[in-house]
Design a protein around this motif. Structure first.
Motif, PDB file in Angstrom:
ATOM      1  N   SER A  99      87.493 109.384  43.359  1.00 56.50           N
ATOM      2  CA  SER A  99      86.908 110.169  44.452  1.00 56.50           C
ATOM      3  C   SER A  99      86.669 111.623  44.102  1.00 56.50           C
ATOM      4  CB  SER A  99      87.830 110.083  45.679  1.00 56.50           C
ATOM      5  OG  SER A  99      89.148 110.472  45.333  1.00 56.50           O
ATOM      6  N   ARG A 111      80.542 110.558  39.179  1.00 57.56           N
ATOM      7  CA  ARG A 111      81.659 110.720  40.117  1.00 57.56           C
ATOM      8  C   ARG A 111      82.970 110.656  39.352  1.00 57.56           C
ATOM      9  NH1 ARG A 111      82.317 107.972  44.603  1.00 57.56           N
ATOM     10  NH2 ARG A 111      84.492 107.350  44.386  1.00 57.56           N
ATOM     11  N   ASP A 159      91.718 104.771  44.748  1.00 57.22           N
ATOM     12  CA  ASP A 159      92.044 104.253  46.091  1.00 57.22           C
ATOM     13  C   ASP A 159      92.220 102.735  46.118  1.00 57.22           C
ATOM     14  OD1 ASP A 159      91.938 106.802  47.238  1.00 57.22           O
ATOM     15  OD2 ASP A 159      89.756 106.695  47.428  1.00 57.22           O
TER      16      ASP A 159
END
Length: 440
Positions: free
Chosen positions: A378, A426, A351
């Motif tokens: 993400s 993550r 992002d």
């Protein structure tokens, strides 16, 4: 049934003696048959009652199996079939874990399909066939029932906790999938009834899986045809105006100094035109993927070029080459296109923020190499993962949903396979496995 008839016959003799009737062979037989017919419904009810009480576990297994077979006819997609199978087997089996695998398009690997919260590594088909020599027999194969020699092979091929495997096949040369059963509830393993129930289900499940695979292929071909038709109609008409707009924006930009708002607006126009151009190229690449032209190429060089051209400067890249075997037979243009899309997907997951992308080139076995791309972005929502490689599936605001489809098409064209798993803590890890040599 024999015991039931004997009891009826005994009841007939007692009733005749109680009523003072004369004992004759013909009368006894006729009385026995009449009583048997009269009390037959009662016998069925007593059997059902015994099943539901004394043999309740076996009764529930049978009912779950019947419901499963009925639901098979209504399931046409592979992921839905895998979900239905795992849920049903969890009720029918004495195993705590169930995993569903399907054979890859190149028939070299079994790929884990469901459940999504478990990341099982692909299994090599040729190793499986050394254990399951007759897959069309559709019998549950239990590890403890094998010879010591095959148990040794089993331990090398399957995950450590695997206790039984149900092969899904319609013929000896038409292997479709596997169901791995792990962590048995009882040390003795599955009983005879459980083995029979699962083996009875296997042929119907194999047919359902073949239908689902055919359906998926036909849907994909239909989508490709539609996309190709639309692309041929509109993209040519779009590209020409885009070129005019970009040239005009560049000419206009030169009339302003960098401090003027007109300069910034012209830059915005150029940027959006470039984005539209990328979208049109993605659609064309997806709808017109040609047959690969194989030659000996260097994966190391292709990876280096893709990293340099795709990954922006604010993203940290850790590129590792962990094999000496960096050359394979492949289509250089298609593989570079594949890597560009995969790395662009990793960058998009960040992002626009700073992050880390790890790229590794390593050995998988003596005839395959792996490309591993891990990001700290993400991640992929669980509801998206089953259709991740389906056209127009995207979580991006400005994405087309074709980038990963192109990746999958190129991988399939090179007789490879791709897997996806979570990157702890993550992010996402994509692993592409490609053969070193292409055999005709």
């Amino acid at each position: 049934v024999a015991l039931y008839l004997f009891m009826v016959f005994l009841g007939t003799l007692l009733s005749q003696g109680f009523l003072g009737l004369q004992f004759t062979p013909a009368g006894t037989i006729i009385s026995t048959l009449l009583i048997a017919l009269i009390f037959h419904p009662l016998r069925v009810q007593i059997q059902d009652l015994l099943k539901k009480t004394i043999y309740r576990e076996d009764y529930l297994r049978e009912k779950a199996g019947e419901e499963f077979l009925q639901n098979l006819t209504h399931t046409m997609d592979v992921e839905g079939l895998a979900h239905l199978t795992v849920e049903a087997f969890s009720r029918m089996c004495s195993f705590k874990k169930v995993a569903f695998f399907t054979l890859s398009d190149n028939k070299e690997m079994f790929i884990h399909v469901y459940p999504h919260n478990v990341n099982e590594k692909p299994l090599r088909a040729r190793d499986i066939k050394t254990i399951i020599e007759n897959p069309e027999a559709a019998r549950l194969i239990v590890k403890n029932h094998l010879s010591a020699e095959k148990i040794e092979i089993w331990n090398r091929v399957f995950p450590a906790e695997t206790a039984a495997v149900l092969p899904l096949a319609l013929a000896h040369d038409n292997f479709l999938g596997l169901i791995l059963l792990s962590e048995p509830m009882y040390s003795s393993g599955p009983d005879t009834m459980e083995i029979n129930i699962l083996s009875k289900i296997a042929p119907s499940l194999s047919i359902a899986l073949e239908n689902a695979l055919l359906h998926r292929h036909s849907v994909l071909q239909e989508r490709l045809a539609t996309i190709g038709h639309v692309a041929s109609l509109i993209i040519h008409d779009i590209k020409n105006p885009l070129g005019v707009i970009k040239v005009s924006a560049s000419a206009l930009k030169r009339r302003f100094s960098p401090e003027d708002s007109g300069y910034e607006l012209s830059s915005f126009i150029e940027k959006e035109v470039d984005r539209m151009d990328r979208i049109t190229r993605q659609i064309l690449n997806y709808s017109r993927l040609r047959e690969p032209s194989f030659s000996t190429i260097s994966l190391r060089e292709i990876l280096s070029r893709s990293i340099a051209s795709v990954i922006p400067s604010h993203v940290t890249v850790d590129f590792q080459v962990l094999t000496k075997n960096t050359q394979i037979e492949g289509d250089e243009e298609q593989l570079e296109q594949m890597l560009d899309n995969l790395l662009a997907n990793a960058c998009d997951s960040l992002d626009g923020k700073r992050g880390l992308i790890e790229v590794k080139l390593c050995d998988h076995d003596d005839v395959h190499v792996q490309i591993i791309v891990a990001d700290t972005g993400s991640g992929i929502p669980p509801e998206i993962r089953p259709r991740l490689f389906t056209p127009f599936t995207t979580t991006k605001k400005k994405g087309t949903g074709l980038g990963l489809c192109i990746v999958k098409n190129v991988v399939d064209a090179h007789r490879g396979f791709i897997t996806v798993e979570d990157n702890k803590p993550r992010g996402t890890v994509f692993t592409i496995t490609l053969p070193v040599r292409q055999h005709v």
